[in-house]
Design an enzyme around this catalytic site. Structure first.
Site: not given
Lengths: 409, 409
Positions: A58, A309
């Protein structure tokens, strides 16, 4: 600016983002996994974005957005709504550049996430019963205080930033056949698929969602974003009810397929990534591995890049997942065994178990419940075993010794 | 050949090993850790050898030895004694090259290790009450069957192989001030310190042992290897009772200092590496981080390379370490609370706890033990909390509500 940036996500804009953020972002490892390659019949590479500073990809989008702010916007500060990795990414990179950040989180947000975000320097505002309400409040504050809103996915500056992962993956391995990307709102896969397909249209890009809340898959089926009912999943980082309006067209254009995985499959992938590859992954980060392990894609003999991720899993949850993983593997078993209620009864039972080399880790003795005959007792014994074959040897030995028992699941 | 190779470990011989093994060994990540840097006031880099294929650095030495065998030696096969990472390394790289391997393990070796070694293709011989006895048997078989013995550390071919890690670390970061290396028999640190000091004598090389079995430290003090009594440690990968006769002179020559860490410090480092850096490390691999975290070295503001040597920890043990880590952090607490034995008593107590936003995860109710007054009961309640400050708020609220309780440790 409380509206998202809307222009065009192109390979050029992603490359610009790459130049902008490169210095402050970890070039994370993209490692060959021999074990998963053998297990799946492909050549598997794991892109470990859980090694990013705040534990997720992110940062790429948030940082790209932050670095695009004007002097004036920086002075006024930024705001966002998120209970997860985006919050930490915004907080960390704002604070590092002396920019004030506010993060609106639903009041019931687990306190470990609130604390992490505060520790990165953000002002956390606990407001609203759910994400939607927290987000509404953030937008209201954004306007009132003339801040810049940093959307978790539906903003082209964010999408460009996440897209840098596509460039980075191809820089590290330029001969991939397939890449698998987790999908929530679509910011990550929107950016990565744009970069990858523009660089090499032969590479297949496959998205993976939790079957509990597959909003992008639903959007593709209806050819427009639809809002799904709320649902709980251990992949809470991709539990987005509505695909983005910026991201959806990119996914429609560039992504070959979106597949789904269920909760058991995700938990099992977390367990295997930990035990086999020594890496800690949260639910949203494990969906891609789960898809390959459970044959959600038909490929064999291909070179597959799996985006892992994020790694911000609550370690208490991890502890539960480990136990369940061991039970599923037959390496932990609980038997409820009936035994006579007199001295020496447990010793005899323990001798049978010891002979089978099962290691007792927990016992619970009862004389009242579980339909116990008066004069008997029942004992729940939890044991470490070597697998289903070993459990069969153990239960055969118990039967041979005349014990009545059942397996507790 | 049942005798170890003895010539000289030099930078040249280590470079030769590097050329030999490079193709079959993972160049593991050597990542900057922002969190540990901040925590310790240094610039910390983690060399993640837990990402080696069999989960430890041991492959480097084993493979170098195997690749040095003659055609005839290959045909006859290899043998070793080990219950751990060395066994898996020998098994994996022998099998991959079509060489038969036998591994002697003590009869009480945990079956998960036996299975792992067998899965890599070795013939496992369970023999002897401890490592020393298994090793004696391996040497006997070695002679009887004309095999090649692959010593876990005290062989110059092994030391050369492990030394490749020193070259690789400096290739990845050539400006380190200090490197920290786990020490068992001394094969790893013997090789790494030779490489590092010959390449750059300004770099400090510090060894770390478990305080339970600090045989290299003892050898340095007595200026010769001594045999320590057996001892249990969670860093079982470096629980070697006697420093090697090949390795000791290298350590004496090249290593600046050997420090020790205790069991709590090791467990805590495992927990922090998992939670903060998302990486799974076994006890022997965590001693280096434990040394830095617990100020066993005096450095501040230095660039420190920390060798995280292996990740093959039993996940059941990991689950325990997580729980203890949470308790230590004040994120899990158990209180033994006395309460009147009548309907509604638990509801009242639960309301006080709920108001403090502690999450109850386990309860155990008792009316017989713990010195309970007749007519009262006692309940052990385990709760997730946010840290020691939160526990204080919780206990203050319980006192305010008139409850008698104690903390269970």
């Amino acid at each position: 600016m409380c509206n998202a940036i809307r222009r065009m996500v192109t390979l050029a804009s992603i490359r610009e983002a790459m130049v902008r953020i490169r210095e402050s972002i970890v070039v994370t490892p993209f490692l060959h996994s021999e074990k998963f390659s053998r297990l799946t019949g492909n050549t598997i590479f794991l892109k470990l974005e859980n090694h990013q500073i705040t534990g997720s990809f992110k940062e790429r989008g948030a940082l790209n957005k932050i670095l695009g702010l004007t002097e004036d916007e920086r002075r006024r500060g930024v705001i966002s709504a998120s209970a997860g990795n985006h919050a930490q990414a915004v907080a960390y990179h704002s604070t590092k550049r002396g920019i004030k950040s506010q993060i609106c989180m639903p009041v019931m947000t687990p306190l470990v996430k609130v604390t992490a975000t505060r520790d990165y320097g953000a002002e956390v505002v606990l407001i609203g019963a759910n994400y939607e309400e927290a987000c509404e409040d953030a937008l209201r504050r954004c306007k009132e205080q003339s801040l810049t809103f940093i959307h978790p996915f539906d903003d082209d500056a964010i999408i460009d930033g996440q897209g840098t992962l596509g460039i980075e993956m191809l820089e590290q391995h330029d001969d991939l056949d397939v890449v698998l990307i987790p999908v929530g709102g679509g910011g990550l896969i929107g950016g990565v698929s744009s970069a990858v397909k523009e660089m090499n249209p032969k590479i297949q890009v496959i998205g993976v969602q939790s079957s509990k809340i597959a909003s992008m898959k639903a959007a593709l089926e209806r050819n427009q974003p639809v809002t799904l009912p709320p649902s709980k999943t251990i992949a809470e980082g991709i539990a987005v009810r509505t695909a983005g309006t910026h991201t959806f067209p990119l996914v429609r254009k560039y992504v070959d397929e979106v597949v789904t995985v269920d909760e058991e499959e995700i938990a099992s992938a977390i367990f295997l990534l930990l035990e086999k590859e020594k890496t800690l992954v949260e639910g949203a980060g494990a969906v891609t591995m789960a898809a390959v392990l459970n044959n959600k894609i038909p490929h064999r003999g291909k070179k597959i890049g799996i985006l892992v991720s994020a790694g911000n899993i609550d370690v208490s949850l991890l502890s539960l997942i480990i136990k369940r993983g061991l039970v599923k593997d037959g390496r932990l078993v609980r038997l409820r065994i009936h035994l006579p209620d007199h001295p020496g009864a447990l010793e005899k039972l323990a001798a049978v178990i010891a002979k089978q080399k099962a290691n007792i880790v927990e016992t619970l003795h009862d004389r009242t419940y579980y339909g116990v005959v008066l004069g008997d007792s029942v004992i729940d014994i939890t044991m470490e075993t070597r697998g289903t074959g070993h459990i069969l040897e153990l239960t055969t030995a118990l039967e041979g010794a005349g014990y009545a028992f059942e397996r507790v699941l």
